[in-house]
Design a protein around this motif. Structure first.
Motif, PDB file in Angstrom:
ATOM      1  N   GLU A 197      63.806  59.689  54.705  1.00  0.00           N
ATOM      2  CA  GLU A 197      63.831  58.247  54.991  1.00  0.00           C
ATOM      3  C   GLU A 197      62.402  57.727  55.090  1.00  0.00           C
ATOM      4  N   ARG A 198      62.199  56.499  54.681  1.00  0.00           N
ATOM      5  CA  ARG A 198      60.877  55.897  54.890  1.00  0.00           C
ATOM      6  C   ARG A 198      60.683  55.593  56.368  1.00  0.00           C
ATOM      7  N   SER A 199      59.443  55.750  56.824  1.00  0.00           N
ATOM      8  CA  SER A 199      59.103  55.367  58.191  1.00  0.00           C
ATOM      9  C   SER A 199      58.985  53.847  58.286  1.00  0.00           C
ATOM     10  N   GLN A 246      55.956  52.746  56.481  1.00  0.00           N
ATOM     11  CA  GLN A 246      56.182  52.796  55.023  1.00  0.00           C
ATOM     12  C   GLN A 246      56.999  51.589  54.562  1.00  0.00           C
ATOM     13  N   ASN A 247      58.000  51.202  55.344  1.00  0.00           N
ATOM     14  CA  ASN A 247      58.766  50.010  54.974  1.00  0.00           C
ATOM     15  C   ASN A 247      57.879  48.763  54.968  1.00  0.00           C
ATOM     16  N   ALA A 293      58.506  52.090  45.440  1.00  0.00           N
ATOM     17  CA  ALA A 293      59.091  52.847  46.557  1.00  0.00           C
ATOM     18  C   ALA A 293      58.796  54.335  46.417  1.00  0.00           C
ATOM     19  N   VAL A 313      55.178  54.899  47.644  1.00  0.00           N
ATOM     20  CA  VAL A 313      55.094  54.812  49.112  1.00  0.00           C
ATOM     21  C   VAL A 313      55.755  56.050  49.738  1.00  0.00           C
ATOM     22  N   GLY A 314      56.888  56.441  49.172  1.00  0.00           N
ATOM     23  CA  GLY A 314      57.608  57.588  49.721  1.00  0.00           C
ATOM     24  C   GLY A 314      56.854  58.904  49.550  1.00  0.00           C
ATOM     25  N   GLY A 351      59.860  62.773  49.336  1.00  0.00           N
ATOM     26  CA  GLY A 351      59.635  61.372  49.727  1.00  0.00           C
ATOM     27  C   GLY A 351      59.790  60.424  48.550  1.00  0.00           C
ATOM     28  N   GLN A 361      64.471  56.605  46.831  1.00  0.00           N
ATOM     29  CA  GLN A 361      64.768  55.300  46.214  1.00  0.00           C
ATOM     30  C   GLN A 361      65.885  55.557  45.203  1.00  0.00           C
TER      31      GLN A 361
END
Lengths: 279, 279
Positions: free
Chosen positions: A3-5, A8-9, B43, B46-47, B71, B75
């Motif tokens: 999951e993104r933190s 990160q979101n 995404a 970022v992930g 990570g 998405q």
């Protein structure tokens, strides 16, 4: 997959915001200014991340914001996301406490101190931000004075919440700070209820917000008349009377850049991501 | 302003790579597939960041890569940057040791172990990657077996460097691993020597690499004949005989996606950023 933190979101929200197209007048995926380009927003978002991490880790909001702005400024385009970070930082703080709601963020705002206000003023030293002259009597608190204004802040005991309240009537981001981020949360619901690619939803959210109120950044950089025109023509796009892409071309050509509305969209995308928006 | 960290430069390289346009056949700022969109790459970048942070912090390369892929997979577009992360991870490790050079990354590759190879196989469990059937006799080491292949790796004492050497003749990323990332470093010099927006330089670097060798991802997903055509027509663009944007439209319509070349561009952008490329 992980999951993104929360941070990160927030970073992804900045990236999705600038990727929405068309967003009349703003830099987007298909339009940019010679000296303010799409790539500057990418680097700004990546650079802001350590500050956003601090907000998520419980650092005080002003300090996290100042660090985010310092990192955002590490690209050659100048001010890309100052306002968006001012929207995001308290939202990230609220989300990291498990309460990404109007009440949660109002608590974060209410808890700000004079130290947060001082951080906010320091942030203006990292990047040139277009602002109005302060109202008469508030010259010592002109944000362009940066840290020189801190003694006055301290003498008057002004918190960051107080500072925001002072400019809520002339700045759309400050107005969110004093209203529990009402427009941001409304726009987040619109994005969640929407369909299709997230970038397209961001573009629609932008147009709806633009039609709803005058963009205070346009008031500052252009004038009130132009801001009223922008609002009216955004409504015309929503009503099917104008073409969004043509309007985007025209506004970029005229250097009419509704940046405050983009800041709110970044906040709305963050809230939507925290509430389960799938990218 | 703060300097970007090594991991921030790697993340930014992923973002700049997908923003270069036109990049015939690939997702870029102006072209996407219905189920593989620009926003999925945002995404994904970022992930991937926590994995890139691990590489910069000295975590073993295989493990950092596996975490980055985990990570990245957060998405809904599927595989966005598996190959790019396989290029970036050893480069980040070398850069974090102060040696982002062909020699430095060759040392990183040479130091990989069987544990790194096992991590690499685990990474295939996070996302579907288009790969060829393994050569005869290597079925037990088919990457699609994921961690089921680890006992065989261990029995045979294969390091990640060994695994890459096995497929260097059919995979352009593996070929970089065995050659000190020669094409990546050459492309980085081209980007640094170029002028104008970084996204435009990324697009030109892509075309030059595409004209230089067949894209192995096109060989895998389409066939060798198509890959040869792609190479020839990229050269035609460089020679001014074809239009890059029209070629981009055609390749997207035909689902011809030279992904390996994009992976090398991401690596080249990272090296260029580490060497002072200004965004």
């Amino acid at each position: 997959m992980s999951e993104r933190s929360t941070a990160q979101n927030a970073e992804l929200a900045l990236l999705l915001e600038v990727s929405g197209t068309p967003k009349p007048g703003n830099v987007d995926r298909e339009r940019e200014y010679d000296d303010l380009r799409f790539e500057h927003f990418l680097a700004g978002a990546v650079g802001a991340r350590p500050g956003l991490d601090r907000a998520a880790d419980g650092e005080r909001v002003g300090r996290a914001f100042e660090r985010a702005v310092d990192g955002m400024a590490g690209q050659s385009g100048g001010n890309t996301q100052f306002g968006a970070l001012l929207v995001l930082t308290p939202l990230v703080a609220a989300a990291s406490e498990g309460d990404p709601t109007p009440e949660g963020v109002a608590d974060v705002v209410g808890d700000t101190t004079v130290a947060d206000a001082a951080d906010f003023y320091r942030a203006f030293e990292h990047v040139d931000v277009a602002v109005d002259d302060p109202p008469e009597g508030l010259e010592p608190l002109d944000v362009r004075r940066g840290s020189d204004a801190i003694p006055t802040l301290e003498e008057r005991g002004l918190t960051l919440s107080d500072v925001m309240a002072e400019s809520a009537d002339v700045d759309g981001v400050a107005a969110e700070w004093t209203s529990g981020f009402e427009r941001v949360f409304d726009a987040a619901e619109g994005i969640l209820a929407g369909e299709g690619p997230v970038a397209d939803r961001a573009s629609r959210a932008f147009l709806r917000l633009l039609a709803e109120e005058v963009d205070t950044f346009v008031v500052t950089r252009n004038d009130r008349e132009t801001a009223a025109e922008v609002q009216r023509r955004a409504q015309a796009v929503l009503d099917g009377e104008e073409d969004a892409t043509e309007l985007a071309e025209e506004f970029v050509a005229r250097d009419v850049n509704p940046g405050t509305t983009a800041d709110l969209v970044a906040g709305a995308l963050f809230v939507a991501l925290e509430r389960g928006l799938v990218v």
